[in-house]
Design a protein around this motif. Structure first.
Motif, PDB file in Angstrom:
ATOM      1  N   MET A 291       0.981  -1.067  -0.019  1.00 60.62           N
ATOM      2  CA  MET A 291       0.156  -0.001  -0.027  1.00 60.62           C
ATOM      3  C   MET A 291       0.892   1.445   0.128  1.00 60.62           C
ATOM      4  N   SER A 292       0.639   2.452  -0.808  1.00 61.77           N
ATOM      5  CA  SER A 292       1.433   3.497  -1.093  1.00 61.77           C
ATOM      6  C   SER A 292       0.799   4.299   0.295  1.00 61.77           C
ATOM      7  N   GLU A 293       1.971   5.425   0.275  1.00 61.62           N
ATOM      8  CA  GLU A 293       1.691   6.506   1.397  1.00 61.62           C
ATOM      9  C   GLU A 293       0.439   7.162   1.034  1.00 61.62           C
ATOM     10  N   ASP A 294       0.127   7.530  -0.171  1.00 62.81           N
ATOM     11  CA  ASP A 294      -1.185   7.967  -0.503  1.00 62.81           C
ATOM     12  C   ASP A 294      -2.357   7.072   0.085  1.00 62.81           C
ATOM     13  N   ASP A 295      -2.154   5.798  -0.358  1.00 58.92           N
ATOM     14  CA  ASP A 295      -3.159   5.116   0.111  1.00 58.92           C
ATOM     15  C   ASP A 295      -3.502   4.756   1.637  1.00 58.92           C
ATOM     16  N   GLU A 296      -2.401   4.817   2.394  1.00 53.69           N
ATOM     17  CA  GLU A 296      -2.563   4.727   3.760  1.00 53.69           C
ATOM     18  C   GLU A 296      -2.916   6.076   4.547  1.00 53.69           C
ATOM     19  N   ARG A 297      -2.762   7.175   3.946  1.00 59.10           N
ATOM     20  CA  ARG A 297      -3.331   8.371   4.333  1.00 59.10           C
ATOM     21  C   ARG A 297      -4.718   8.609   3.912  1.00 59.10           C
ATOM     22  N   ARG A 298      -5.215   7.911   2.921  1.00 63.32           N
ATOM     23  CA  ARG A 298      -6.566   7.880   2.434  1.00 63.32           C
ATOM     24  C   ARG A 298      -7.219   7.347   3.516  1.00 63.32           C
ATOM     25  N   ALA A 299      -6.720   6.010   3.763  1.00 58.42           N
ATOM     26  CA  ALA A 299      -7.482   5.220   4.594  1.00 58.42           C
ATOM     27  C   ALA A 299      -7.565   5.841   6.175  1.00 58.42           C
ATOM     28  N   GLU A 300      -6.717   6.291   6.437  1.00 60.40           N
ATOM     29  CA  GLU A 300      -6.482   6.993   7.904  1.00 60.40           C
ATOM     30  C   GLU A 300      -7.388   8.283   7.715  1.00 60.40           C
ATOM     31  N   LEU A 301      -7.377   8.953   6.804  1.00 59.21           N
ATOM     32  CA  LEU A 301      -8.548  10.146   6.668  1.00 59.21           C
ATOM     33  C   LEU A 301     -10.142   9.537   6.488  1.00 59.21           C
ATOM     34  N   ALA A 302     -10.376   8.363   5.724  1.00 62.71           N
ATOM     35  CA  ALA A 302     -11.485   7.821   5.744  1.00 62.71           C
ATOM     36  C   ALA A 302     -12.008   7.637   6.806  1.00 62.71           C
ATOM     37  N   GLU A 303     -11.302   6.979   7.888  1.00 62.67           N
ATOM     38  CA  GLU A 303     -11.682   6.522   9.005  1.00 62.67           C
ATOM     39  C   GLU A 303     -12.044   7.777   9.929  1.00 62.67           C
ATOM     40  N   SER A 304     -11.271   8.606  10.094  1.00 61.55           N
ATOM     41  CA  SER A 304     -11.519   9.726  11.038  1.00 61.55           C
ATOM     42  C   SER A 304     -12.610  10.655  10.470  1.00 61.55           C
ATOM     43  N   LEU A 305     -13.065  10.716   9.098  1.00 58.23           N
ATOM     44  CA  LEU A 305     -14.102  11.197   8.384  1.00 58.23           C
ATOM     45  C   LEU A 305     -15.405  10.515   8.871  1.00 58.23           C
ATOM     46  N   SER A 306     -15.422   9.158   8.850  1.00 62.24           N
ATOM     47  CA  SER A 306     -16.479   8.441   9.049  1.00 62.24           C
ATOM     48  C   SER A 306     -16.963   8.450  10.641  1.00 62.24           C
ATOM     49  N   SER A 307     -15.955   8.765  11.623  1.00 63.32           N
ATOM     50  CA  SER A 307     -16.077   8.857  12.806  1.00 63.32           C
ATOM     51  C   SER A 307     -16.615  10.262  13.401  1.00 63.32           C
ATOM     52  N   ILE A 308     -16.321  11.309  12.747  1.00 62.05           N
ATOM     53  CA  ILE A 308     -16.694  12.784  12.794  1.00 62.05           C
ATOM     54  C   ILE A 308     -18.110  12.746  12.280  1.00 62.05           C
ATOM     55  N   ARG A 309     -18.479  12.105  10.991  1.00 69.16           N
ATOM     56  CA  ARG A 309     -19.873  11.892  10.656  1.00 69.16           C
ATOM     57  C   ARG A 309     -20.761  11.320  11.582  1.00 69.16           C
ATOM     58  N   GLN A 310     -20.317  10.205  12.215  1.00 73.53           N
ATOM     59  CA  GLN A 310     -20.940   9.247  13.177  1.00 73.53           C
ATOM     60  C   GLN A 310     -21.422  10.382  14.385  1.00 73.53           C
ATOM     61  N   ARG A 311     -20.174  11.214  14.773  1.00 78.12           N
ATOM     62  CA  ARG A 311     -20.484  12.207  15.784  1.00 78.12           C
ATOM     63  C   ARG A 311     -21.595  13.171  15.605  1.00 78.12           C
ATOM     64  N   LEU A 312     -21.337  13.778  14.697  1.00 79.84           N
ATOM     65  CA  LEU A 312     -22.533  14.702  13.626  1.00 79.84           C
ATOM     66  C   LEU A 312     -23.822  14.212  13.867  1.00 79.84           C
ATOM     67  N   ALA A 313     -23.885  13.019  13.128  1.00 79.24           N
ATOM     68  CA  ALA A 313     -25.161  12.476  13.188  1.00 79.24           C
ATOM     69  C   ALA A 313     -25.901  12.213  14.552  1.00 79.24           C
ATOM     70  N   ALA A 314     -25.115  11.714  15.350  1.00 74.28           N
ATOM     71  CA  ALA A 314     -25.628  11.553  16.739  1.00 74.28           C
ATOM     72  C   ALA A 314     -25.845  12.898  17.411  1.00 74.28           C
ATOM     73  N   ALA A 315     -24.976  13.702  17.281  1.00 77.83           N
ATOM     74  CA  ALA A 315     -25.371  15.104  17.967  1.00 77.83           C
ATOM     75  C   ALA A 315     -26.569  15.683  17.276  1.00 77.83           C
ATOM     76  N   CYS A 316     -26.915  15.672  16.068  1.00 77.02           N
ATOM     77  CA  CYS A 316     -28.016  15.934  15.517  1.00 77.02           C
ATOM     78  C   CYS A 316     -29.356  15.345  15.826  1.00 77.02           C
ATOM     79  N   ALA A 317     -29.264  14.116  15.994  1.00 81.94           N
ATOM     80  CA  ALA A 317     -30.243  13.080  16.478  1.00 81.94           C
ATOM     81  C   ALA A 317     -30.525  13.686  17.899  1.00 81.94           C
ATOM     82  N   ALA A 318     -29.643  14.032  18.871  1.00 83.18           N
ATOM     83  CA  ALA A 318     -30.048  14.316  20.116  1.00 83.18           C
ATOM     84  C   ALA A 318     -30.372  15.704  20.246  1.00 83.18           C
ATOM     85  N   ALA A 319     -30.345  16.307  19.304  1.00 84.59           N
ATOM     86  CA  ALA A 319     -30.730  17.748  19.235  1.00 84.59           C
ATOM     87  C   ALA A 319     -31.982  18.113  18.564  1.00 84.59           C
ATOM     88  N   GLY A 320     -32.713  16.883  17.845  1.00 85.24           N
ATOM     89  CA  GLY A 320     -33.699  16.896  16.974  1.00 85.24           C
ATOM     90  C   GLY A 320     -33.617  17.681  15.759  1.00 85.24           C
TER      91      GLY A 320
END
Length: 245
Positions: free
Chosen positions: A1-30
């Protein structure tokens, strides 16, 4: 796996986590999750990271130093010519940088004085005349919630007049308010204050409904108090990387 591929996977994981937090925060706020925009704060990170985030579907990116942003915007355009990207200036801005910012920024979130507003309007006018941009600059009023000396932002009492100044200028579009929760204030208290300031602003300027508030550590509180844009750096991109401006 190239350095770019590794970084892309790392960013994709972080982005998924942030989106989950946002979804939960919005759900809690209605609130619908579509009500809250994710703004990736890419300061100190290279344009290649921005390109990878664009590949992952992000459109909005933020910088806080003009001298770092300008070459990064150009480099992203070279790396991803077809990418849709909107650039936000979120750091304190000196009037002598207005001309440069007017060439690359879609949004300035840190307007905090009449002199800066005047400088931005003149710079945008010149950039429009020169064909360096094609539309007015969107502007948010930065509010200093604890009014500490040396911190960016105007006082709550100064918001109405500054907003009226922005709204009266053809080169600018008033969009709302921005703030950072002070370290010595509970986020819920800070964002509740900002929400009240925003409500008063919208009575005179219905078009200025944006609230840019909340970062990696306090975005849930910001969403609960009406934030329409969270500015996320560390939780998305990791620890700060020092790059040459």
């Amino acid at each position: 796996m190239s350095e770019d591929d590794e970084r892309r996977a790392e960013l994709a994981e972080s982005l998924s986590s942030i989106r989950q937090r946002l979804a939960a925060a919005c759900a809690a706020a209605g609130r619908p999750v579509a009500d809250v925009q994710l703004l990736a704060v890419t300061k100190t990170f290279p344009a290649r990271d921005v390109a990878l985030l664009a590949d992952l579907g992000l459109v909005s990116f933020a910088e806080n130093r003009e001298q770092e942003a300008r070459p990064k915007v150009a480099e992203l355009a070279a790396l991803r010519p077809a990418a849709e990207a909107r650039w936000h200036m979120v750091g304190q801005l000196q009037r002598n940088k207005a001309r440069s910012v007017a060439r690359w920024a879609d949004v300035v979130e840190s307007a905090d004085s009449p002199r800066l507003v005047e400088a931005l309007a003149g710079a945008v006018r010149n950039a429009l005349d020169a064909g360096e941009r094609t539309r007015p600059l969107e502007v948010l009023v930065q509010v200093n919630l604890d009014e500490a000396a040396g911190r960016g932002g105007c006082s709550a009492a100064e918001v109405p007049a500054l907003a009226a100044d922005i709204a009266a200028r053809d080169e600018l579009r008033l969009r709302g308010v921005m703030a950072v929760a002070p370290q010595n204030t509970a986020p819920d208290v800070a964002f509740d204050t900002l929400s009240a300031i925003s409500a008063r602003l919208r009575r005179d300027h219905p078009e200025a409904g944006e609230i840019s508030a909340g970062m990696s550590g306090d975005l849930e509180s910001a969403v609960a108090h009406g934030s329409t844009r969270v500015r996320v750096g560390t939780a998305l991109l990791g620890g700060r990387r020092l790059i040459s401006p």
